[in-house]
Design an enzyme around this catalytic site. Structure first.
Site, PDB file in Angstrom:
ATOM      1  N   ASN A  83      37.196  -5.373  36.764  1.00 43.24           N
ATOM      2  CA  ASN A  83      37.718  -6.481  37.562  1.00 43.24           C
ATOM      3  C   ASN A  83      36.905  -7.778  37.488  1.00 43.24           C
ATOM      4  O   ASN A  83      37.469  -8.852  37.685  1.00 43.24           O
ATOM      5  CB  ASN A  83      37.951  -6.043  39.013  1.00 43.24           C
ATOM      6  CG  ASN A  83      36.702  -5.624  39.715  1.00 43.24           C
ATOM      7  OD1 ASN A  83      35.707  -5.280  39.077  1.00 43.24           O
ATOM      8  ND2 ASN A  83      36.728  -5.654  41.028  1.00 43.24           N
TER       9      ASN A  83
ATOM     10  N   GLU B 189      27.449   0.681  43.019  1.00 49.58           N
ATOM     11  CA  GLU B 189      28.168  -0.431  43.667  1.00 49.58           C
ATOM     12  C   GLU B 189      29.641  -0.041  43.629  1.00 49.58           C
ATOM     13  O   GLU B 189      30.264  -0.087  42.561  1.00 49.58           O
ATOM     14  CB  GLU B 189      27.964  -1.731  42.889  1.00 49.58           C
ATOM     15  CG  GLU B 189      26.587  -2.345  43.010  1.00 49.58           C
ATOM     16  CD  GLU B 189      26.379  -3.111  44.308  1.00 49.58           C
ATOM     17  OE1 GLU B 189      27.325  -3.180  45.132  1.00 49.58           O
ATOM     18  OE2 GLU B 189      25.271  -3.630  44.490  1.00 49.58           O
ATOM     19  N   LEU B 190      30.217   0.372  44.761  1.00 48.18           N
ATOM     20  CA  LEU B 190      31.529   1.008  44.738  1.00 48.18           C
ATOM     21  C   LEU B 190      32.553   0.223  45.561  1.00 48.18           C
ATOM     22  O   LEU B 190      32.397  -0.958  45.781  1.00 48.18           O
ATOM     23  CB  LEU B 190      31.369   2.459  45.201  1.00 48.18           C
ATOM     24  CG  LEU B 190      30.233   3.215  44.472  1.00 48.18           C
ATOM     25  CD1 LEU B 190      29.972   4.564  45.100  1.00 48.18           C
ATOM     26  CD2 LEU B 190      30.510   3.358  42.992  1.00 48.18           C
TER      27      LEU B 190
ATOM     28  N   CYS C 229      36.456  -5.817  44.830  1.00 48.94           N
ATOM     29  CA  CYS C 229      35.985  -4.753  45.736  1.00 48.94           C
ATOM     30  C   CYS C 229      35.892  -5.274  47.165  1.00 48.94           C
ATOM     31  O   CYS C 229      35.787  -4.488  48.098  1.00 48.94           O
ATOM     32  CB  CYS C 229      34.662  -4.215  45.250  1.00 48.94           C
ATOM     33  SG  CYS C 229      33.562  -5.500  44.706  1.00 48.94           S
TER      34      CYS C 229
ATOM     35  N   GLU D  96      41.044   2.445  49.795  1.00 47.62           N
ATOM     36  CA  GLU D  96      40.978   1.156  49.091  1.00 47.62           C
ATOM     37  C   GLU D  96      42.289   0.936  48.335  1.00 47.62           C
ATOM     38  O   GLU D  96      42.614   1.708  47.437  1.00 47.62           O
ATOM     39  CB  GLU D  96      39.802   1.162  48.110  1.00 47.62           C
ATOM     40  CG  GLU D  96      39.638  -0.141  47.370  1.00 47.62           C
ATOM     41  CD  GLU D  96      38.495  -0.121  46.364  1.00 47.62           C
ATOM     42  OE1 GLU D  96      38.311   0.899  45.679  1.00 47.62           O
ATOM     43  OE2 GLU D  96      37.804  -1.150  46.263  1.00 47.62           O
TER      44      GLU D  96
HETATM   45  P1  NAP Z   1      36.367   3.120  37.416  1.00 48.70           P
HETATM   46  O1  NAP Z   1      37.639   3.697  36.971  1.00 48.70           O
HETATM   47  O2  NAP Z   1      35.458   3.964  38.238  1.00 48.70           O
HETATM   48  O3  NAP Z   1      35.632   2.639  36.091  1.00 48.70           O
HETATM   49  C1  NAP Z   1      34.388   1.977  36.150  1.00 48.70           C
HETATM   50  C2  NAP Z   1      33.612   2.287  34.888  1.00 48.70           C
HETATM   51  O4  NAP Z   1      33.271   3.672  34.887  1.00 48.70           O
HETATM   52  C3  NAP Z   1      34.402   2.029  33.606  1.00 48.70           C
HETATM   53  O5  NAP Z   1      33.534   1.519  32.629  1.00 48.70           O
HETATM   54  C4  NAP Z   1      34.874   3.422  33.239  1.00 48.70           C
HETATM   55  O6  NAP Z   1      35.131   3.574  31.872  1.00 48.70           O
HETATM   56  C5  NAP Z   1      33.653   4.227  33.648  1.00 48.70           C
HETATM   57  N1  NAP Z   1      33.889   5.655  33.805  1.00 48.70           N
HETATM   58  C6  NAP Z   1      35.029   6.287  34.166  1.00 48.70           C
HETATM   59  N2  NAP Z   1      34.826   7.626  34.167  1.00 48.70           N
HETATM   60  C7  NAP Z   1      33.531   7.837  33.799  1.00 48.70           C
HETATM   61  C8  NAP Z   1      32.721   8.993  33.610  1.00 48.70           C
HETATM   62  N3  NAP Z   1      33.200  10.218  33.802  1.00 48.70           N
HETATM   63  N4  NAP Z   1      31.434   8.830  33.233  1.00 48.70           N
HETATM   64  C9  NAP Z   1      30.943   7.606  33.027  1.00 48.70           C
HETATM   65  N5  NAP Z   1      31.653   6.460  33.181  1.00 48.70           N
HETATM   66  C10 NAP Z   1      32.929   6.580  33.580  1.00 48.70           C
HETATM   67  O7  NAP Z   1      36.579   1.764  38.222  1.00 48.70           O
HETATM   68  P2  NAP Z   1      37.505   0.527  37.846  1.00 48.70           P
HETATM   69  O8  NAP Z   1      38.907   0.922  38.076  1.00 48.70           O
HETATM   70  O9  NAP Z   1      37.122  -0.058  36.527  1.00 48.70           O
HETATM   71  O10 NAP Z   1      37.026  -0.533  38.939  1.00 48.70           O
HETATM   72  C11 NAP Z   1      37.557  -0.574  40.206  1.00 48.70           C
HETATM   73  C12 NAP Z   1      36.597  -0.022  41.220  1.00 48.70           C
HETATM   74  O11 NAP Z   1      35.349  -0.680  41.120  1.00 48.70           O
HETATM   75  C13 NAP Z   1      37.080  -0.271  42.631  1.00 48.70           C
HETATM   76  O12 NAP Z   1      36.861   0.876  43.419  1.00 48.70           O
HETATM   77  C14 NAP Z   1      36.204  -1.428  43.094  1.00 48.70           C
HETATM   78  O13 NAP Z   1      36.071  -1.535  44.473  1.00 48.70           O
HETATM   79  C15 NAP Z   1      34.925  -1.112  42.415  1.00 48.70           C
HETATM   80  N6  NAP Z   1      34.061  -2.297  42.312  1.00 48.70           N
HETATM   81  C16 NAP Z   1      32.933  -2.386  43.070  1.00 48.70           C
HETATM   82  C17 NAP Z   1      32.123  -3.519  42.987  1.00 48.70           C
HETATM   83  C18 NAP Z   1      30.851  -3.648  43.781  1.00 48.70           C
HETATM   84  O14 NAP Z   1      30.026  -4.487  43.432  1.00 48.70           O
HETATM   85  N7  NAP Z   1      30.636  -2.862  44.825  1.00 48.70           N
HETATM   86  C19 NAP Z   1      32.501  -4.570  42.163  1.00 48.70           C
HETATM   87  C20 NAP Z   1      33.663  -4.449  41.428  1.00 48.70           C
HETATM   88  C21 NAP Z   1      34.436  -3.301  41.486  1.00 48.70           C
HETATM   89  P3  NAP Z   1      36.638   3.516  31.300  1.00 48.70           P
HETATM   90  O15 NAP Z   1      37.131   2.162  31.613  1.00 48.70           O
HETATM   91  O16 NAP Z   1      36.425   3.745  29.846  1.00 48.70           O
HETATM   92  O17 NAP Z   1      37.401   4.602  31.977  1.00 48.70           O
END
Ligand code: NAP
Length: 476
Positions: free
Chosen positions: A154, A250-251, A284, A379
């Site tokens: 994002n 950071e979730l 997020c 969320e």
């Molecule tokens: P996501 O599906 O958890 O993916 C995040 C990263 O993790 C991607 O690079 C993904 O790779 C990787 N990943 C997925 N499965 C994995 C595994 N088994 N082992 C290692 N890495 C793995 O999250 P998203 O959909 O990209 O992002 C949305 C989430 O991020 C929301 O919940 C949002 O709130 C959160 N977020 C939090 C912050 C903060 O600062 N707190 C900021 C921004 C976003 P692939 O893309 O290759 O699957």
């Protein structure tokens, strides 16, 4: 607006390499091909860790690290439009929001450069106890080791900057795995750092199957820290599996904002309209739940709804667009299902609740929601905001806290006592007063409690996490 098709190799030990396999990225808006990237697997991940470990064997002095970070900031500022277009094409982020992201990254790099120049330990007052008398002691901050960085789709440029820039400031080399949906922004950032003089091995970028690359980062003992931003499910699972290393998380969040009757209701409505729907709610800290004092509820809605209806929904490549698509079909379907489920459970649609002619989810405002509905306690990560009245501030605090998440929350009030009470009562990493809880300046300590994470990002705070204190005691 048509997207520009790109082709990128992987950055490994200073070389741009092909792997014989490709990963294709499509526009979340039009489905057009945004480009293809060389696809890595576990073999490349291991080579990347080797390269990072080799790079760290020849430390870069702090002044050199600072110069590279400052140089990167300058290049990011010069190439803002190219960065913004890359973000917009692959993430479907409205280009005006993508420009803001690119601009913010300039300050992320500048702030990290300042940290590199000022990173220092402290003198320990040894004669404060009889045991220490006659000894001199100080601490130095040493790099923790190779860092595995995993980033979400994002904020595909600035959130990568938030991992790579402090790591370099701390003297750590990085193996980065960006989100598969948005690899081009990360690879562009790597190109700019290389242009700014980053030597081989300090930043390696791998695009490929997340679990395969993630497993290497978890299992290789030379990776001392994993910095993860993404969903709670993936993040906490990584932490459980990497018990012997530091795992910074950071979730997500289900971001609440409270509007007191003594607050500026007009300003609150305007900020909610802007911050619940920007990038289709996929921040997020997008406002997801507005709790409004019952006496101000009708006034708030009458100011909010026209602004929501006026948001331009459409092509993220157009300058005027406020709200574009969500990242993929799965997210699109899930959000529409949650809206339907909430309606079936008694929620009222006050705005949106349907798709546009070209199939984008309209900015949606729901009333009559209950705390148990998914749209309240989970969320949403989509263009949706709930609005609920409350009768006492304590009730509002309880409603806001009624989620497993705890990243940022906000309150609009003109009463400083209520602002301070919110700071004490809201179980979140950050409490914003008279500002949307979506606000973030990049030097702030940013992060969550409860399911939302276990660390604070912002170069000053990340550098502390990415270095260890080493004590030196000298017997005089
Ligand atoms: P996501 O599906 O958890 O993916 C995040 C990263 O993790 C991607 O690079 C993904 O790779 C990787 N990943 C997925 N499965 C994995 C595994 N088994 N082992 C290692 N890495 C793995 O999250 P998203 O959909 O990209 O992002 C949305 C989430 O991020 C929301 O919940 C949002 O709130 C959160 N977020 C939090 C912050 C903060 O600062 N707190 C900021 C921004 C976003 P692939 O893309 O290759 O699957």
């Amino acid at each position: 607006m048509a997207v520009t098709a790109r082709e990128r190799k992987l950055l490994l030990d200073g070389e741009w390499i092909e792997t014989g396999a490709w990963h294709e990225v499509r526009s979340p808006y039009s489905g057009e091909i945004v480009g293809r990237v060389a696809r890595a697997g576990s073999a490349e991940a291991r080579r990347a860790v080797d390269a990072a470990a080799r790079a760290m064997a020849e430390p870069l002095p702090a002044h050199r690290r600072a110069e590279i970070l400052e140089g990167t900031a300058d290049i990011v500022a010069e190439r803002q439009e190219e960065i913004a277009r890359t973000i917009s094409d692959e993430a479907g982020k409205p280009v005006k929001a993508a420009r803001v992201e690119a601009d913010r990254a300039v300050y992320t790099f500048r702030s990290a450069a300042a940290e590199a120049r000022t990173l220092a330990g402290e003198v320990v007052p040894m004669d404060a106890s009889p045991a220490g008398a006659g000894k001199l002691a100080f601490t130095a901050r040493v790099p923790i080791g190779v860092i595995g960085a995993i980033s979400p789709f994002n904020f595909p440029f600035n959130l990568v900057a938030h991992k790579v820039a402090p790591a370099l400031a701390a003297g750590c080399a990085v193996v980065l795995k960006p989100a598969s949906q948005t690899p081009f922004s990360a690879l562009l950032l790597a190109e700019l750092e290389t242009e700014a003089g980053l030597p081989p091995g300090w930043l390696n970028v791998l695009v490929g199957p997340a679990a395969e690359i993630g497993d290497v980062l978890v299992e290789d003992e030379r990776v001392r820290l994993i910095s993860f931003t993404g969903s709670a499910e993936v993040g906490w699972n990584l932490r459980e599996r990497a018990a012997r290393k530091k795992v910074l998380l950071e979730l997500g969040n289900a971001t609440p904002v409270i509007v007191e009757a003594d607050g500026n209701v007009e300003e609150a409505a305007t900020k909610v309209a802007a911050n619940a729907f920007s990038f289709a709610g996929q921040s997020c800290i997008s406002v997801q739940r507005a709790y409004v004092a019952r006496s101000a509820y009708d006034d708030f809605l009458s100011r909010l709804l026209p602004q929501v209806e006026a948001l331009r929904v459409g092509d993220p490549g157009e300058d005027e667009t406020d709200v574009g698509p969500v990242i993929d079909e799965g997210a699109h379907e899930r959000i529409l299902e949650w809206i339907e489920e909430a309606k079936a459970q008694g929620a009222t649609v006050l705005a949106g609740g349907e798709t546009t002619d070209e199939g984008l989810i309209r900015p949606t405002v729901l009333g009559d929601v209950t705390p148990e509905m998914k749209v309240s306690c989970l969320e949403v990560f989509g263009p949706l905001c709930t609005v609920s009245p409350y009768d006492s501030l304590d009730e509002a605090f309880a409603l806001a806290n009624g989620t497993e998440y705890g990243l940022q929350a906000g309150i609009f009030t003109s009463d400083v006592r209520k602002a301070l009470a919110a700071g004490a009562a809201l179980e979140f990493g950050g409490v914003l007063v008279n500002e949307a809880p979506t606000f973030r300046a990049d030097q702030m300590p940013y992060g969550g409690v409860k399911a939302s994470g276990n660390t604070r990002e912002g170069p000053h705070y990340s550098v502390r996490e990415m270095t260890e204190e080493r004590l030196v005691v000298i017997s005089l």
